[in-house]
Design a protein around this motif. Structure first.
Motif, PDB file in Angstrom:
ATOM      1  N   SER A 118       0.847  -1.178   0.000  1.00 59.48           N
ATOM      2  CA  SER A 118       0.000   0.000   0.000  1.00 59.48           C
ATOM      3  C   SER A 118       0.892   1.241   0.000  1.00 59.48           C
ATOM      4  O   SER A 118       1.954   1.264   0.623  1.00 59.48           O
ATOM      5  CB  SER A 118      -0.911  -0.004   1.226  1.00 59.48           C
ATOM      6  N   GLU A 150       1.307   4.929   1.139  1.00 61.25           N
ATOM      7  CA  GLU A 150       0.724   5.765   2.175  1.00 61.25           C
ATOM      8  C   GLU A 150       1.752   6.729   2.746  1.00 61.25           C
ATOM      9  O   GLU A 150       2.962   6.634   2.460  1.00 61.25           O
ATOM     10  CB  GLU A 150       0.148   4.899   3.291  1.00 61.25           C
ATOM     11  N   VAL A 151       1.260   7.651   3.540  1.00 62.37           N
ATOM     12  CA  VAL A 151       2.131   8.625   4.204  1.00 62.37           C
ATOM     13  C   VAL A 151       2.789   7.956   5.407  1.00 62.37           C
ATOM     14  O   VAL A 151       2.106   7.409   6.273  1.00 62.37           O
ATOM     15  CB  VAL A 151       1.325   9.852   4.656  1.00 62.37           C
ATOM     16  N   SER A 152       4.118   7.997   5.458  1.00 59.44           N
ATOM     17  CA  SER A 152       4.826   7.419   6.602  1.00 59.44           C
ATOM     18  C   SER A 152       5.308   8.479   7.577  1.00 59.44           C
ATOM     19  O   SER A 152       5.617   8.160   8.734  1.00 59.44           O
ATOM     20  CB  SER A 152       6.017   6.576   6.130  1.00 59.44           C
ATOM     21  N   VAL A 210       6.622   9.327   1.750  1.00 64.43           N
ATOM     22  CA  VAL A 210       5.717   8.298   1.233  1.00 64.43           C
ATOM     23  C   VAL A 210       6.389   6.928   1.317  1.00 64.43           C
ATOM     24  O   VAL A 210       7.574   6.784   0.976  1.00 64.43           O
ATOM     25  CB  VAL A 210       5.335   8.606  -0.230  1.00 64.43           C
ATOM     26  N   ILE A 228      -4.107  13.313  -0.755  1.00 63.96           N
ATOM     27  CA  ILE A 228      -3.827  12.670   0.527  1.00 63.96           C
ATOM     28  C   ILE A 228      -4.867  13.205   1.499  1.00 63.96           C
ATOM     29  O   ILE A 228      -5.023  14.429   1.629  1.00 63.96           O
ATOM     30  CB  ILE A 228      -2.414  13.002   1.035  1.00 63.96           C
ATOM     31  N   GLY A 258      -0.385   7.430   7.611  1.00 60.79           N
ATOM     32  CA  GLY A 258      -1.235   6.293   7.296  1.00 60.79           C
ATOM     33  C   GLY A 258      -2.246   6.569   6.208  1.00 60.79           C
ATOM     34  O   GLY A 258      -2.848   5.626   5.682  1.00 60.79           O
ATOM     35  N   ASP A 259      -2.437   7.850   5.841  1.00 62.91           N
ATOM     36  CA  ASP A 259      -3.347   8.163   4.734  1.00 62.91           C
ATOM     37  C   ASP A 259      -2.835   7.566   3.432  1.00 62.91           C
ATOM     38  O   ASP A 259      -1.623   7.575   3.167  1.00 62.91           O
ATOM     39  CB  ASP A 259      -3.473   9.678   4.549  1.00 62.91           C
ATOM     40  N   ALA A 260      -3.754   7.083   2.611  1.00 62.28           N
ATOM     41  CA  ALA A 260      -3.386   6.585   1.283  1.00 62.28           C
ATOM     42  C   ALA A 260      -2.938   7.751   0.406  1.00 62.28           C
ATOM     43  O   ALA A 260      -3.493   8.849   0.482  1.00 62.28           O
ATOM     44  CB  ALA A 260      -4.560   5.870   0.647  1.00 62.28           C
ATOM     45  N   VAL A 261      -1.939   7.503  -0.427  1.00 58.34           N
ATOM     46  CA  VAL A 261      -1.480   8.470  -1.415  1.00 58.34           C
ATOM     47  C   VAL A 261      -2.058   8.040  -2.759  1.00 58.34           C
ATOM     48  O   VAL A 261      -1.691   6.993  -3.293  1.00 58.34           O
ATOM     49  CB  VAL A 261       0.065   8.519  -1.483  1.00 58.34           C
ATOM     50  N   GLU A 262      -2.980   8.819  -3.273  1.00 62.30           N
ATOM     51  CA  GLU A 262      -3.677   8.472  -4.510  1.00 62.30           C
ATOM     52  C   GLU A 262      -3.235   9.419  -5.613  1.00 62.30           C
ATOM     53  O   GLU A 262      -3.481  10.614  -5.549  1.00 62.30           O
ATOM     54  CB  GLU A 262      -5.191   8.539  -4.295  1.00 62.30           C
TER      55      GLU A 262
END
Length: 291
Positions: A13, A15-17, A192, A209, A272-276
């Motif tokens: 996945s 996501e923001v780390s 990311v 995000i 934890g947000d998805a990076v789209e």
């Protein structure tokens, strides 16, 4: 330039780390679980700046000790700490004496934050200094492929990097027999995880995000700051610039690491947000080995 809508293939996945803001330009970063994104970047990011007697910004390029100055914004106050001096607690001055200031080629104004701040930073840096804040009327356009707004940052609202890019760089550094570097050497705002290839961020042209959206401005050409140890405030080169010079040379000079972004839609982002990614460039990154 053609665009691709498909993301590079990965089973992980994306996501923001990490999310990091830098309340005072050039000083230590503040890592947070979530942050409000304003039109000029993360809230409070580069909202204050240390300047010399002529109003020119102070930077780790010439003042590496700034790295060990730790600011925090708490309940309307700016708190600053550094080794060997007493902490400073300031009531933020949103309105006050304006001072001419300069960041590279940009000339603007800052709100002077008072004599106590000036004395504290002058003591820490050993040179006459003053602290200024962004005035309420501040409007500073940023350039690049997509234009936006920026505070006291060098030229753009945010810097985006990826763990894959750091891992790829550190493999090269280790192969030279040198010590790997941490991500804080590059002072990113958004890190990311999950992209399979180094420097995938170079190809992002539009991404969301949380409920915020960002656009690509340019790749980030690095100065000498990544050679400053962010924990000690001392220069510790030649890495990572030496290894970057072997495969990340910019055609116009310098080496690159990370992507400068502008804010297309403010919002809130969190670890934890998805990076789209809504749009990609199909241009090859400048990660290829030199001929």
């Amino acid at each position: 330039m053609s665009e691709l809508a498909s993301e590079p293939s990965s089973t992980a996945s994306v996501e923001v780390s990490a999310v990091v803001s830098y309340p005072i330009k050039g000083c230590a970063g503040t890592t947070t679980r979530s942050a409000v994104v304003t039109p000029t970047g993360l809230r409070h990011d580069r909202a204050w700046m240390v300047v010399d007697a002529e109003g020119v910004f102070r930077s780790q390029r010439n003042e590496p000790r700034l790295a060990v100055v730790h600011p925090a914004v708490v309940d309307g106050q700016l708190r600053v700490s550094a080794p060997d001096v007493e902490d400073l607690v300031l009531d933020v001055v949103p309105e006050g004496q304006r001072r001419p200031v300069r960041v590279h080629k940009w000339d603007g104004v800052g709100v002077d934050q008072g004599q106590a701040a000036a004395d504290w930073f002058s003591e820490v840096l050993g040179e006459e200094s003053r602290l200024v804040g962004l005035p309420p009327e501040h409007v500073r356009p940023s350039g690049g492929e997509v234009e936006g707004l920026v505070g006291f940052a060098d030229a753009h609202a945010l810097l985006v990097t990826s763990l894959a890019s750091l891992d790829g760089l550190n493999e090269r550094i280790l192969a030279r027999g040198a010590e790997p570097v941490p991500m804080n050497r590059f002072r990113p705002n958004i890190v990311v995880s999950g992209w399979p290839e180094p420097h995938t961020e170079d190809r992002v042209r539009r991404m969301s995000i949380g409920d915020a959206e960002f656009g690509y401005a340019k790749v980030c050409v690095r100065c000498a700051v990544p050679m400053v140890d962010q924990d000690t405030g001392r220069r510790a080169g030649p890495e990572p610039i030496r290894s970057l010079a072997q495969y990340r040379r910019d055609p116009e000079g310098g080496v690159t690491f990370g992507m400068k972004a502008v804010v297309l839609r403010p919002g809130v982002i969190s670890v934890g947000d998805a990076v789209e990614v809504a749009r990609w460039s199909d241009l090859a990154s400048c990660a290829a080995e030199p001929a």
